[in-house]
Scaffold this motif. Structure first.
Motif, PDB file in Angstrom:
ATOM      1  N   GLY A  10      37.203   3.466 -34.766  1.00  0.00           N
ATOM      2  CA  GLY A  10      37.104   3.523 -32.927  1.00  0.00           C
ATOM      3  C   GLY A  10      37.201   3.353 -32.318  1.00  0.00           C
ATOM      4  N   LYS A  13      42.438   3.080 -31.044  1.00  0.00           N
ATOM      5  CA  LYS A  13      43.767   2.824 -31.063  1.00  0.00           C
ATOM      6  C   LYS A  13      44.454   4.189 -30.656  1.00  0.00           C
ATOM      7  N   THR A  15      44.261   6.910 -30.131  1.00  0.00           N
ATOM      8  CA  THR A  15      43.835   7.639 -28.477  1.00  0.00           C
ATOM      9  C   THR A  15      45.324   6.964 -27.715  1.00  0.00           C
ATOM     10  N   THR A  31      48.990   2.753 -39.916  1.00  0.00           N
ATOM     11  CA  THR A  31      49.160   2.383 -41.358  1.00  0.00           C
ATOM     12  C   THR A  31      48.160   3.810 -41.711  1.00  0.00           C
ATOM     13  N   GLY A  32      47.436   4.212 -40.894  1.00  0.00           N
ATOM     14  CA  GLY A  32      46.087   5.444 -41.528  1.00  0.00           C
ATOM     15  C   GLY A  32      46.816   6.445 -42.025  1.00  0.00           C
ATOM     16  N   LEU A  35      49.116   6.204 -44.324  1.00  0.00           N
ATOM     17  CA  LEU A  35      48.130   6.795 -45.524  1.00  0.00           C
ATOM     18  C   LEU A  35      48.098   8.301 -45.989  1.00  0.00           C
ATOM     19  N   VAL A  59      42.848  -1.278 -48.630  1.00  0.00           N
ATOM     20  CA  VAL A  59      44.203  -1.356 -49.012  1.00  0.00           C
ATOM     21  C   VAL A  59      44.495  -2.548 -49.161  1.00  0.00           C
ATOM     22  N   GLN A  91      48.251 -10.211 -43.644  1.00  0.00           N
ATOM     23  CA  GLN A  91      49.112  -9.268 -43.327  1.00  0.00           C
ATOM     24  C   GLN A  91      50.318  -9.426 -42.404  1.00  0.00           C
ATOM     25  N   LEU A 123      32.876   7.495 -33.793  1.00  0.00           N
ATOM     26  CA  LEU A 123      33.763   7.808 -35.465  1.00  0.00           C
ATOM     27  C   LEU A 123      32.463   8.971 -35.936  1.00  0.00           C
ATOM     28  N   THR A 135      43.343  14.650 -32.425  1.00  0.00           N
ATOM     29  CA  THR A 135      42.113  13.489 -32.346  1.00  0.00           C
ATOM     30  C   THR A 135      41.238  14.875 -31.389  1.00  0.00           C
ATOM     31  N   ARG A 170      33.264   0.023 -43.220  1.00  0.00           N
ATOM     32  CA  ARG A 170      34.083  -0.473 -42.318  1.00  0.00           C
ATOM     33  C   ARG A 170      33.928  -0.783 -41.473  1.00  0.00           C
ATOM     34  N   ALA A 200      39.553   7.699 -21.377  1.00  0.00           N
ATOM     35  CA  ALA A 200      40.410   7.396 -22.075  1.00  0.00           C
ATOM     36  C   ALA A 200      41.935   6.542 -20.668  1.00  0.00           C
ATOM     37  N   VAL A 203      41.014   2.968 -19.677  1.00  0.00           N
ATOM     38  CA  VAL A 203      41.617   2.130 -20.968  1.00  0.00           C
ATOM     39  C   VAL A 203      43.099   1.983 -20.687  1.00  0.00           C
TER      40      VAL A 203
HETATM   41  P1  AP5 Z   1      42.917   3.807 -40.161  1.00  0.00           P
HETATM   42  O1  AP5 Z   1      42.938   5.350 -39.874  1.00  0.00           O
HETATM   43  O2  AP5 Z   1      43.764   2.700 -39.279  1.00  0.00           O
HETATM   44  O3  AP5 Z   1      41.380   4.182 -38.688  1.00  0.00           O
HETATM   45  P2  AP5 Z   1      40.557   2.615 -38.349  1.00  0.00           P
HETATM   46  O4  AP5 Z   1      41.402   1.543 -38.009  1.00  0.00           O
HETATM   47  O5  AP5 Z   1      39.315   2.463 -38.391  1.00  0.00           O
HETATM   48  O6  AP5 Z   1      40.972   3.020 -37.025  1.00  0.00           O
HETATM   49  P3  AP5 Z   1      40.364   4.972 -36.522  1.00  0.00           P
HETATM   50  O7  AP5 Z   1      41.824   5.767 -36.885  1.00  0.00           O
HETATM   51  O8  AP5 Z   1      38.889   5.849 -36.865  1.00  0.00           O
HETATM   52  O9  AP5 Z   1      39.393   4.484 -35.032  1.00  0.00           O
HETATM   53  P4  AP5 Z   1      40.905   4.670 -33.767  1.00  0.00           P
HETATM   54  O10 AP5 Z   1      41.278   3.501 -32.819  1.00  0.00           O
HETATM   55  O11 AP5 Z   1      42.550   5.611 -33.693  1.00  0.00           O
HETATM   56  O12 AP5 Z   1      39.886   5.194 -32.260  1.00  0.00           O
HETATM   57  P5  AP5 Z   1      40.666   6.750 -31.691  1.00  0.00           P
HETATM   58  O13 AP5 Z   1      41.397   6.847 -30.380  1.00  0.00           O
HETATM   59  O14 AP5 Z   1      40.909   7.967 -32.914  1.00  0.00           O
HETATM   60  O15 AP5 Z   1      42.555   3.377 -41.233  1.00  0.00           O
HETATM   61  C1  AP5 Z   1      41.755   4.478 -42.149  1.00  0.00           C
HETATM   62  C2  AP5 Z   1      41.666   3.644 -43.729  1.00  0.00           C
HETATM   63  O16 AP5 Z   1      42.791   3.472 -43.931  1.00  0.00           O
HETATM   64  C3  AP5 Z   1      41.456   2.255 -43.808  1.00  0.00           C
HETATM   65  O17 AP5 Z   1      39.805   2.019 -43.470  1.00  0.00           O
HETATM   66  C4  AP5 Z   1      41.417   1.449 -44.555  1.00  0.00           C
HETATM   67  O18 AP5 Z   1      40.977   1.858 -45.536  1.00  0.00           O
HETATM   68  C5  AP5 Z   1      42.808   1.902 -44.714  1.00  0.00           C
HETATM   69  N1  AP5 Z   1      43.776   1.601 -43.622  1.00  0.00           N
HETATM   70  C6  AP5 Z   1      45.131   1.310 -42.834  1.00  0.00           C
HETATM   71  N2  AP5 Z   1      46.048   0.654 -42.449  1.00  0.00           N
HETATM   72  C7  AP5 Z   1      45.564  -0.466 -43.308  1.00  0.00           C
HETATM   73  C8  AP5 Z   1      46.300  -1.444 -43.419  1.00  0.00           C
HETATM   74  N3  AP5 Z   1      46.516  -2.545 -42.283  1.00  0.00           N
HETATM   75  N4  AP5 Z   1      45.359  -2.717 -44.247  1.00  0.00           N
HETATM   76  C9  AP5 Z   1      44.458  -1.807 -45.775  1.00  0.00           C
HETATM   77  N5  AP5 Z   1      43.403  -0.976 -45.537  1.00  0.00           N
HETATM   78  C10 AP5 Z   1      44.159   0.243 -44.344  1.00  0.00           C
HETATM   79  O19 AP5 Z   1      38.901   7.267 -31.385  1.00  0.00           O
HETATM   80  C11 AP5 Z   1      37.956   7.628 -32.298  1.00  0.00           C
HETATM   81  C12 AP5 Z   1      36.795   8.850 -31.009  1.00  0.00           C
HETATM   82  O20 AP5 Z   1      36.777   8.659 -30.083  1.00  0.00           O
HETATM   83  C13 AP5 Z   1      38.332   9.823 -31.230  1.00  0.00           C
HETATM   84  O21 AP5 Z   1      36.567  11.046 -31.563  1.00  0.00           O
HETATM   85  C14 AP5 Z   1      38.338   9.866 -29.532  1.00  0.00           C
HETATM   86  O22 AP5 Z   1      38.140  11.098 -28.976  1.00  0.00           O
HETATM   87  C15 AP5 Z   1      37.118   8.916 -29.271  1.00  0.00           C
HETATM   88  N6  AP5 Z   1      37.748   7.964 -28.023  1.00  0.00           N
HETATM   89  C16 AP5 Z   1      38.929   6.733 -27.697  1.00  0.00           C
HETATM   90  N7  AP5 Z   1      39.328   6.307 -26.309  1.00  0.00           N
HETATM   91  C17 AP5 Z   1      38.091   6.976 -26.520  1.00  0.00           C
HETATM   92  C18 AP5 Z   1      37.166   6.498 -24.430  1.00  0.00           C
HETATM   93  N8  AP5 Z   1      38.107   5.616 -24.525  1.00  0.00           N
HETATM   94  N9  AP5 Z   1      35.923   7.070 -24.148  1.00  0.00           N
HETATM   95  C19 AP5 Z   1      35.431   7.979 -25.220  1.00  0.00           C
HETATM   96  N10 AP5 Z   1      35.364   7.893 -26.288  1.00  0.00           N
HETATM   97  C20 AP5 Z   1      37.181   8.098 -27.147  1.00  0.00           C
END
Ligand code: AP5
Length: 212
Positions: A10, A13, A15, A31-32, A35, A59, A91, A123, A135, A170, A200, A203
């Motif tokens: 969250g 990344k 965004t 990678t998310g 998958l 994973v 990794q 999240l 998103t 997580r 955003a 950042v």
């Molecule tokens: P993955 O999809 O990579 O999930 P994550 O790392 O948990 O990251 P997120 O996608 O949840 O968040 P983000 O940082 O991208 O935030 P976002 O921009 O969406 O992985 C999912 C799963 O896959 C893992 O749990 C695991 O099981 C597996 N996996 C993946 N890679 C792996 C690896 N290398 N090894 C092992 N397992 C792996 O933003 C979140 C929210 O916040 C959005 O609603 C957005 O609108 C909001 N937001 C964004 N920026 C801002 C801001 N500046 N201000 C306010 N709100 C904001």
């Protein structure tokens, strides 16, 4: 410049990657997303990964390293963003070997720092389009029409792993396995820490300043 973009779940990344893809024509390797695509298509990888992802666990390194090696092998000179990989020290070590094998270099490992209470809000409020992956956030970036994607008209839903009950797992996986990756890149002299708080656009400004 090729970059690693990492940080807790969250942190923003995806965004920030979307902005870099749009404005700097970089290739996002998430990678998310890879998958989730495999889960959607019910491939053998997807069938194996689904329950692990839904539970908020990681994973296996073996699977993830294999996936990223394949993507890196197929790159055709485009600058890339590694989003969500490496997520463990093994990794990161495997990435170093793969980069060398393919004659590639990472310029910076950019870490997005966001306080826990903000992560939780981001999240639980996130919604994603099932068709195109756009998103949203129920408070800060809502869709114009409830449940319908502004971009493609697809159904906008909550990710299973964004449910309150999974977020704790997580964050625990992040603390245990991903936080040490920061030290790894710091020792390599490649780490830059960026505040992920603010809009955003704010950042994005901090992030691209580090890539200049
Ligand atoms: P993955 O999809 O990579 O999930 P994550 O790392 O948990 O990251 P997120 O996608 O949840 O968040 P983000 O940082 O991208 O935030 P976002 O921009 O969406 O992985 C999912 C799963 O896959 C893992 O749990 C695991 O099981 C597996 N996996 C993946 N890679 C792996 C690896 N290398 N090894 C092992 N397992 C792996 O933003 C979140 C929210 O916040 C959005 O609603 C957005 O609108 C909001 N937001 C964004 N920026 C801002 C801001 N500046 N201000 C306010 N709100 C904001």
């Amino acid at each position: 410049m090729n970059i690693v973009l990492f940080g807790p779940p969250g942190a923003g990344k995806g965004t920030q990657s979307a902005l870099l893809v749009e404005r700097k024509q970089m290739k996002q390797i998430s990678t998310g997303d890879l998958l989730r695509e495999a889960v959607k298509n019910q491939t053998p990888l997807g069938l194996q990964a689904k329950s692990i992802m839904d539970a908020g666990k990681l994973v296996s390194d073996e699977i993830m390293i294999g996936i990223v090696q394949e993507v890196l092998k197929g790159l055709k000179g485009q600058n890339f963003i590694l989003d969500g990989f490496p997520r463990t020290v093994p990794q990161a070590e495997a990435l170093e070997v793969a980069l060398e094998d393919f004659g590639l270099k990472i310029g910076k490992a950019l870490f997005l720092e966001v306080p826990r209470q903000d992560l939780h809000r981001r999240l639980t409020g996130r919604r994603v389009c099932q068709s195109c992956g756009a998103t949203y956030h129920v408070d800060t970036k809502p869709t114009k029409q409830e449940g319908i994607c502004d971009v493609c008209g697809g159904a906008v839903v909550q990710r299973k792993d964004d449910h309150e009950s999974v977020i704790g797992t997580r964050l625990e996986a992040y603390d245990k396995s991903t936080a040490p990756v920061k030290d790894y890149f710091s020792k390599k002299g490649a780490l830059a820490e960026i505040s992920g708080v603010g809009s955003a656009e704010e950042v994005y400004g901090r992030l691209t300043a580090q890539m200049a």
